[in-house]
Design a protein around this motif. Structure first.
Motif, PDB file in Angstrom:
ATOM      1  N   THR A   1       0.838  -1.204   0.000  1.00 37.08           N
ATOM      2  CA  THR A   1       0.000   0.000   0.000  1.00 37.08           C
ATOM      3  C   THR A   1       0.871   1.252   0.000  1.00 37.08           C
ATOM      4  N   VAL A   2       0.244   2.362  -0.347  1.00 34.01           N
ATOM      5  CA  VAL A   2       0.931   3.650  -0.292  1.00 34.01           C
ATOM      6  C   VAL A   2       1.395   3.924   1.139  1.00 34.01           C
ATOM      7  N   LYS A   3       0.555   3.623   2.111  1.00 34.30           N
ATOM      8  CA  LYS A   3       0.921   3.840   3.513  1.00 34.30           C
ATOM      9  C   LYS A   3       2.160   3.028   3.884  1.00 34.30           C
ATOM     10  N   ALA A   4       2.183   1.751   3.488  1.00 33.33           N
ATOM     11  CA  ALA A   4       3.338   0.896   3.797  1.00 33.33           C
ATOM     12  C   ALA A   4       4.613   1.429   3.126  1.00 33.33           C
ATOM     13  N   ILE A   5       4.488   1.874   1.883  1.00 34.70           N
ATOM     14  CA  ILE A   5       5.650   2.437   1.174  1.00 34.70           C
ATOM     15  C   ILE A   5       6.126   3.701   1.878  1.00 34.70           C
TER      16      ILE A   5
ATOM     17  N   GLY B   1      10.079   6.487   5.045  1.00 41.46           N
ATOM     18  CA  GLY B   1      10.251   7.574   6.007  1.00 41.46           C
ATOM     19  C   GLY B   1       9.687   8.901   5.528  1.00 41.46           C
ATOM     20  N   ILE B   2       8.595   8.814   4.772  1.00 38.05           N
ATOM     21  CA  ILE B   2       7.926  10.017   4.261  1.00 38.05           C
ATOM     22  C   ILE B   2       6.445   9.924   4.631  1.00 38.05           C
ATOM     23  N   ASN B   3       5.699  10.995   4.383  1.00 37.86           N
ATOM     24  CA  ASN B   3       4.256  10.865   4.587  1.00 37.86           C
ATOM     25  C   ASN B   3       3.575  10.575   3.252  1.00 37.86           C
ATOM     26  N   ARG B   4       2.333  10.156   3.329  1.00 39.25           N
ATOM     27  CA  ARG B   4       1.621   9.761   2.111  1.00 39.25           C
ATOM     28  C   ARG B   4       1.501  10.910   1.112  1.00 39.25           C
ATOM     29  N   ASN B   5       1.338  12.126   1.602  1.00 42.05           N
ATOM     30  CA  ASN B   5       1.238  13.263   0.683  1.00 42.05           C
ATOM     31  C   ASN B   5       2.491  13.414  -0.163  1.00 42.05           C
ATOM     32  N   THR B   6       3.635  13.124   0.431  1.00 42.74           N
ATOM     33  CA  THR B   6       4.892  13.194  -0.327  1.00 42.74           C
ATOM     34  C   THR B   6       4.893  12.140  -1.425  1.00 42.74           C
ATOM     35  N   PHE B   7       4.417  10.948  -1.104  1.00 39.58           N
ATOM     36  CA  PHE B   7       4.298   9.901  -2.130  1.00 39.58           C
ATOM     37  C   PHE B   7       3.459  10.423  -3.295  1.00 39.58           C
ATOM     38  N   TYR B   8       2.296  11.011  -2.973  1.00 36.74           N
ATOM     39  CA  TYR B   8       1.370  11.466  -4.019  1.00 36.74           C
ATOM     40  C   TYR B   8       1.888  12.667  -4.811  1.00 36.74           C
ATOM     41  N   LEU B   9       2.912  13.334  -4.329  1.00 41.45           N
ATOM     42  CA  LEU B   9       3.556  14.381  -5.129  1.00 41.45           C
ATOM     43  C   LEU B   9       4.279  13.787  -6.335  1.00 41.45           C
ATOM     44  N   HIS B  10       4.686  12.526  -6.202  1.00 42.77           N
ATOM     45  CA  HIS B  10       5.506  11.891  -7.238  1.00 42.77           C
ATOM     46  C   HIS B  10       4.781  10.800  -8.019  1.00 42.77           C
ATOM     47  N   TYR B  11       3.838  10.127  -7.388  1.00 45.81           N
ATOM     48  CA  TYR B  11       3.138   8.999  -8.020  1.00 45.81           C
ATOM     49  C   TYR B  11       1.667   9.042  -7.635  1.00 45.81           C
TER      50      TYR B  11
ATOM     51  N   THR C   1      -0.294   6.083  -7.977  1.00 51.21           N
ATOM     52  CA  THR C   1      -0.596   4.751  -7.457  1.00 51.21           C
ATOM     53  C   THR C   1       0.693   3.944  -7.298  1.00 51.21           C
ATOM     54  N   THR C   2       0.558   2.803  -6.640  1.00 51.80           N
ATOM     55  CA  THR C   2       1.708   1.899  -6.539  1.00 51.80           C
ATOM     56  C   THR C   2       2.077   1.355  -7.921  1.00 51.80           C
ATOM     57  N   ASP C   3       1.089   1.146  -8.783  1.00 48.79           N
ATOM     58  CA  ASP C   3       1.380   0.691 -10.150  1.00 48.79           C
ATOM     59  C   ASP C   3       2.283   1.678 -10.887  1.00 48.79           C
ATOM     60  N   ASP C   4       2.134   2.964 -10.597  1.00 46.95           N
ATOM     61  CA  ASP C   4       2.977   3.966 -11.249  1.00 46.95           C
ATOM     62  C   ASP C   4       4.448   3.809 -10.853  1.00 46.95           C
ATOM     63  N   VAL C   5       4.686   3.409  -9.616  1.00 48.46           N
ATOM     64  CA  VAL C   5       6.067   3.155  -9.174  1.00 48.46           C
ATOM     65  C   VAL C   5       6.615   1.963  -9.959  1.00 48.46           C
ATOM     66  N   LEU C   6       5.820   0.909 -10.043  1.00 56.76           N
ATOM     67  CA  LEU C   6       6.224  -0.286 -10.776  1.00 56.76           C
ATOM     68  C   LEU C   6       6.497   0.044 -12.238  1.00 56.76           C
ATOM     69  N   LYS C   7       5.632   0.818 -12.849  1.00 59.21           N
ATOM     70  CA  LYS C   7       5.809   1.183 -14.263  1.00 59.21           C
ATOM     71  C   LYS C   7       7.088   1.992 -14.472  1.00 59.21           C
TER      72      LYS C   7
END
Length: 189
Positions: free
Chosen positions: A34-38, A43-53, A55-61
């Motif tokens: 999950t985004v939360k687990a990533i 060591g970031i918050n979920r909002n930081t994840f969403y600045l870059h991706y 979904t998790t599929d986008d990281v995989l792609k």
């Protein structure tokens, strides 16, 4: 100077996201990553994840895109009809040189939908190099492309069996089967 620091921070953040993602994929079933687990692992918050991706599929792609580029560079001058033994060798060597994450994505059928996109891009590139196919019908070209992906099936079976056949022998066996079929295998005995 500030822009360079920001670019470096963005690059480091994306790398930590990808690293966390890869670790989690190796530890958990993909649907449980999950985004939360990533975010927690990176060591970031979920909002930081969403600045870059998104979904998790986008990281995989994104990770797969890098592999596509690397592999196409490796086989850029090879064709189906003239260089099939080199293509088989390149495929095995490239796959075996990658990390556990890449091998899991390659061999786990739950990732077929992502891997198929990668195969299509690589196959399209090799197809462009194979001039002898250009005057064939689209249907014949499609069959040749589909056949060329058989190397993945052989690789996955080899991995599934625990790599009990030495890699050099496996490359020779795969090349024989793919180039000459069962008749070539019988003649090899």
């Amino acid at each position: 100077m500030t822009e360079k620091k920001e670019d470096l921070r963005i690059a480091r953040t994306k790398e930590s996201i990808k690293k966390a993602f890869k670790e989690l994929v190796c530890e958990l079933p993909y649907e449980k990553v999950t985004v939360k687990a990533i975010a927690d692992r990176a060591g970031i918050n979920r909002n930081t994840f969403y600045l870059h991706y998104e979904t998790t599929d986008d990281v995989l792609k994104e990770i797969q895109s890098r592999h596509i580029s690397e592999y196409i560079e490796k086989v850029k001058d090879l064709t189906y009809t003239e260089d099939y033994p080199k293509l088989v060798r390149s495929f095995f060597e490239y796959n075996e040189a990658q990390d556990d994450f890449f091998k899991k994505v390659t061999c786990d059928s739950r990732f077929d939908y992502i891997r198929e996109g990668m195969q299509k891009k690589v196959s399209a590139h090799t197809h462009q190099q194979t001039k002898t196919l250009h005057d064939k019908s689209t249907y014949i070209q499609n069959i040749v492309r589909a056949y060329s992906t058989s190397v993945l099936t052989l690789y996955r079976q080899w991995v599934s069996d625990g790599r009990k056949i030495p890699m050099e022998e496996m490359i020779e066996l795969a090349t024989t089967l793919l180039e000459n079929g069962m008749k070539g295998f019988r003649n090899r005995q």
